[in-house]
Design a protein around this motif. Structure first.
Motif, mmCIF file in Angstrom:
data_model
loop_
_atom_site.group_PDB
_atom_site.id
_atom_site.type_symbol
_atom_site.label_atom_id
_atom_site.label_comp_id
_atom_site.label_asym_id
_atom_site.label_seq_id
_atom_site.Cartn_x
_atom_site.Cartn_y
_atom_site.Cartn_z
ATOM 1 N N ASP A 113 0.841 -1.191 0.000
ATOM 2 C CA ASP A 113 0.000 0.000 0.000
ATOM 3 C C ASP A 113 0.877 1.241 0.000
ATOM 4 O O ASP A 113 2.104 1.164 0.000
ATOM 5 N N GLN A 114 0.228 2.394 -0.004
ATOM 6 C CA GLN A 114 0.888 3.664 0.270
ATOM 7 C C GLN A 114 0.349 4.198 1.590
ATOM 8 O O GLN A 114 -0.733 3.825 2.028
ATOM 9 N N GLN A 115 1.116 5.066 2.229
ATOM 10 C CA GLN A 115 0.765 5.531 3.558
ATOM 11 C C GLN A 115 1.249 6.956 3.733
ATOM 12 O O GLN A 115 1.993 7.480 2.891
ATOM 13 N N ASP A 116 0.829 7.610 4.823
ATOM 14 C CA ASP A 116 1.324 8.965 5.071
ATOM 15 C C ASP A 116 2.086 9.077 6.384
ATOM 16 O O ASP A 116 2.574 10.148 6.718
ATOM 17 N N ILE A 117 2.199 7.975 7.128
ATOM 18 C CA ILE A 117 3.027 7.930 8.338
ATOM 19 C C ILE A 117 3.801 6.622 8.341
ATOM 20 O O ILE A 117 3.231 5.554 8.075
ATOM 21 N N VAL A 118 5.097 6.706 8.632
ATOM 22 C CA VAL A 118 5.909 5.501 8.796
ATOM 23 C C VAL A 118 6.804 5.698 10.008
ATOM 24 O O VAL A 118 7.336 6.787 10.244
ATOM 25 N N MET A 119 6.954 4.652 10.795
ATOM 26 C CA MET A 119 7.826 4.707 11.966
ATOM 27 C C MET A 119 9.277 4.506 11.513
ATOM 28 O O MET A 119 9.605 3.500 10.868
ATOM 29 N N VAL A 120 10.143 5.464 11.842
ATOM 30 C CA VAL A 120 11.570 5.362 11.515
ATOM 31 C C VAL A 120 12.289 4.844 12.758
ATOM 32 O O VAL A 120 12.300 5.509 13.801
ATOM 33 N N PRO A 121 12.894 3.638 12.683
ATOM 34 C CA PRO A 121 13.481 3.024 13.885
ATOM 35 C C PRO A 121 14.640 3.847 14.454
ATOM 36 O O PRO A 121 15.321 4.588 13.739
ATOM 37 N N HIS A 122 14.873 3.685 15.767
ATOM 38 C CA HIS A 122 15.928 4.440 16.445
ATOM 39 C C HIS A 122 17.301 3.824 16.158
ATOM 40 O O HIS A 122 17.419 2.698 15.646
ATOM 41 N N ILE A 123 18.331 4.572 16.526
ATOM 42 C CA ILE A 123 19.702 4.133 16.341
ATOM 43 C C ILE A 123 20.003 2.954 17.272
ATOM 44 O O ILE A 123 19.530 2.908 18.407
ATOM 45 N N VAL A 124 20.760 1.975 16.773
ATOM 46 C CA VAL A 124 21.137 0.800 17.555
ATOM 47 C C VAL A 124 22.626 0.543 17.345
ATOM 48 O O VAL A 124 23.080 0.397 16.204
ATOM 49 N N ASN A 125 23.394 0.524 18.445
ATOM 50 C CA ASN A 125 24.839 0.271 18.380
ATOM 51 C C ASN A 125 25.525 1.200 17.387
ATOM 52 O O ASN A 125 26.417 0.783 16.623
ATOM 53 N N GLY A 126 25.098 2.452 17.381
ATOM 54 C CA GLY A 126 25.718 3.444 16.517
ATOM 55 C C GLY A 126 25.236 3.442 15.083
ATOM 56 O O GLY A 126 25.679 4.287 14.288
ATOM 57 N N VAL A 127 24.346 2.513 14.742
ATOM 58 C CA VAL A 127 23.836 2.437 13.371
ATOM 59 C C VAL A 127 22.451 3.095 13.325
ATOM 60 O O VAL A 127 21.515 2.625 13.988
ATOM 61 N N PRO A 128 22.288 4.184 12.583
ATOM 62 C CA PRO A 128 20.984 4.852 12.539
ATOM 63 C C PRO A 128 19.908 3.951 11.946
ATOM 64 O O PRO A 128 20.175 3.121 11.063
ATOM 65 N N GLY A 129 18.692 4.105 12.447
ATOM 66 C CA GLY A 129 17.560 3.496 11.768
ATOM 67 C C GLY A 129 17.315 4.205 10.447
ATOM 68 O O GLY A 129 17.620 5.394 10.303
ATOM 69 N N GLN A 130 16.751 3.466 9.484
ATOM 70 C CA GLN A 130 16.630 4.049 8.147
ATOM 71 C C GLN A 130 15.416 3.516 7.416
ATOM 72 O O GLN A 130 15.144 2.309 7.435
ATOM 73 N N VAL A 131 14.669 4.425 6.807
ATOM 74 C CA VAL A 131 13.536 4.066 5.958
ATOM 75 C C VAL A 131 13.722 4.740 4.612
ATOM 76 O O VAL A 131 14.057 5.930 4.543
ATOM 77 N N VAL A 132 13.534 3.993 3.547
ATOM 78 C CA VAL A 132 13.585 4.540 2.189
ATOM 79 C C VAL A 132 12.160 4.547 1.642
ATOM 80 O O VAL A 132 11.451 3.538 1.724
ATOM 81 N N LEU A 133 11.750 5.689 1.129
ATOM 82 C CA LEU A 133 10.389 5.809 0.615
ATOM 83 C C LEU A 133 10.374 6.565 -0.698
ATOM 84 O O LEU A 133 11.297 7.321 -1.017
ATOM 85 N N ARG A 134 9.328 6.319 -1.470
ATOM 86 C CA ARG A 134 9.152 6.994 -2.767
ATOM 87 C C ARG A 134 7.944 7.915 -2.688
ATOM 88 O O ARG A 134 6.869 7.489 -2.255
ATOM 89 N N VAL A 135 8.163 9.162 -3.095
ATOM 90 C CA VAL A 135 7.161 10.210 -2.952
ATOM 91 C C VAL A 135 6.699 10.666 -4.332
ATOM 92 O O VAL A 135 7.500 11.201 -5.103
ATOM 93 N N PRO A 136 5.422 10.461 -4.662
ATOM 94 C CA PRO A 136 4.895 11.000 -5.916
ATOM 95 C C PRO A 136 4.358 12.414 -5.713
ATOM 96 O O PRO A 136 3.559 12.658 -4.815
ATOM 97 N N PHE A 137 4.817 13.357 -6.516
ATOM 98 C CA PHE A 137 4.359 14.737 -6.418
ATOM 99 C C PHE A 137 3.281 14.962 -7.480
ATOM 100 O O PHE A 137 3.582 15.212 -8.645
ATOM 101 N N ALA A 138 2.046 14.832 -7.056
ATOM 102 C CA ALA A 138 0.920 14.848 -7.991
ATOM 103 C C ALA A 138 -0.028 15.994 -7.674
ATOM 104 O O ALA A 138 -0.337 16.250 -6.511
#
Length: 471
Positions: free
Chosen positions: A418-443
């Motif tokens: 699906d598509q969504q408008d809120i996503v939880m971005v995980p916190h940093i663990v052992n110095g490694v940042p949490g990361q989310v990659v998303l695609r944004v359509p500008f319509a």
């Protein structure tokens, strides 16, 4: 407060023939399950009236501000213009004044569950007039009132169309309920806690979790009955992890968009602002069960929430025939963007100070005048954004005006559902940042598209910006 009253859906907003809805924002003493509590309301209730709109319509919402501070409205998740008097979070309604929002709902707007709330970005309206006057007012400008106003009661559900019409014929007339989830911290004088010179909202403090303003209401179902539940976290700061003991949720919509792949889940995570439309089928025999939010922590720098029962479900009466299950794609689900050409890649870093009181995006705090991006987005393109979390707590990332598609979380590819408008971005663990990659359509719409952490305390204290969208 008294628990155990019959479940009640929120009242619907009254609409006139011209589809005009009037909302009076005011300090109010309302009833919360038998206890009189002071807060703020639209039209007198802790849970604001549900606004129902039809695709292809033009809806006028008249906001009257009886509060002692500035306010405004955001129609969260709607794909409408972010400019002028549409869903423009930069509008500011000063005390004693009013304004009318005009929402042109597209004919092809997704059917589902949305919500609306105060998005006041300051206790006073931005300066206007001569440069000298602007400098004088700006020097006294106090940012941040989203947390206070949502927490006090200024939020409610908004439903576009009726997504039951997307279900197979046998399910199109099932019973539907709206669950508006809010919490209340109430002081010794019977007031909902606010951020003032001497008091502050602490999202980790004990709080009363309410459903439609009720304490642990009782919802009745027949054995074997299927219902549609519209679940909305309309609170300011805290997270819900929902579980219906002994049952599962069939997800047909997320953040107002019909899903491209129906899934079943034992638990659903709802950070502030999150919505799910789910089918729930009761056991085939009489019994009692509980809808609860389970124990949850959003990171070592964040909050830890206890297990709390939210509502009792009484399965009683004569059984009914079980309806067919739903699988596959819902009609009108958005297109898959995984193979779309990418016009630009952008990066966003979410961070905060050690005390968790000051918040940043790309090292900057929110400014009404400048974006963290130097280059605007082009209408009709798709961009890929990498959102990293450098802090020790999860941050729910929200984009105004359009939905996005999550393609990976912590480098794990995500199948398209699906598509969504809120996503939880995980916190940093052992110095490694949490990361989310998303695609944004500008319509469809140019203007300033806002984005921020939807924990209201975080956006109030800096974790917010916007992107300019141009044709």
């Amino acid at each position: 407060m008294t628990a155990g009253a019959p479940f009640r859906d929120p009242a619907d907003a009254e609409t006139h023939q011209d589809l005009t809805i009037t909302l009076d924002a005011a300090s109010t003493r309302f009833d919360l399950s038998g206890r009189k509590v002071w807060g703020q309301s639209y039209n007198g209730a802790f849970v604001a009236p549900t606004i129902r709109v039809t695709p292809g319509s033009i809806v006028a919402v008249h906001l009257v501000n009886h509060l002692p501070v500035a306010t405004n409205l955001h129609f969260h998740g709607l794909h409408v213009s972010p400019s002028d008097h549409s869903d423009n979070p930069f509008l500011c309604v000063s005390p004693g004044s009013s304004t009318t929002y005009s929402l042109a709902i597209p004919a092809e707007h997704p059917l589902g569950t949305y919500w609306y709330h105060s998005h006041a970005m300051g206790t006073a309206c931005p300066p206007s007039g001569s440069p000298a006057a602007q400098d004088t007012v700006a020097s006294n400008f106090v940012p941040g009132d989203v947390e206070n106003q949502i927490f006090a009661g200024l939020s409610g559900a908004l439903i576009v169309g009726d997504d039951r019409t997307l279900l197979p014929p046998g399910l199109r007339h099932i019973c539907a309920h709206t669950f508006v989830l809010k919490d209340a911290q109430i002081d010794a004088t019977g007031h909902i806690v606010q951020n003032t010179a001497t008091t502050s909202i602490n999202s980790n403090d004990p709080t009363v979790r309410l459903v439609n303003g009720q304490l642990r209401p009782v919802l009745s179902m027949r054995p074997g009955q299927t219902q549609l539940w519209r679940l909305v976290n309309a609170g300011a700061d805290i997270i819900y992890q929902l579980q219906l003991d002994g049952h599962h949720f069939t997800v047909i919509g997320e953040d107002g968009t019909p899903v491209a792949r129906t899934t079943t889940a034992d638990t659903l995570l709802l950070p502030p602002g999150k919505r799910y439309d789910v089918l729930v089928t009761a056991d085939g025999r009489p019994r009692e069960t509980v809808l609860r939010t389970t124990a949850y922590s959003n990171g070592p720098q964040g909050d830890s929430y206890p297990d709390v029962a939210l509502a009792d479900i009484a399965v009683t009466g004569h059984p009914v025939d079980r309806l067919p299950t739903v699988s596959g794609a819902m009609p009108t689900a958005p297109r898959d963007l995984s193979t779309a050409p990418i016009a630009r890649h952008r990066s966003l870093d979410l961070s905060e100070n050690a005390a968790g009181t000051v918040f940043y995006i790309n090292g900057a705090q929110f400014s009404m005048d400048s974006s963290v991006f130097d280059t605007p987005a082009r209408l009709g393109t798709v961009e890929e954004w990498t959102v990293r979390n450098l802090s020790g707590e999860d941050h729910p990332f929200h984009l105004h005006t359009n939905h996005f598609q999550v393609t990976s979380v912590n480098d794990v590819p995500q199948p398209y559902t699906d598509q969504q408008d809120i996503v939880m971005v995980p916190h940093i663990v052992n110095g490694v940042p949490g990361q989310v990659v998303l695609r944004v359509p500008f319509a469809d719409y140019t203007g300033r598209w806002l984005f921020h952490c939807h924990i209201a305390a975080h956006e109030d204290n800096g974790m917010m910006s916007f992107i300019n969208v141009v044709s």
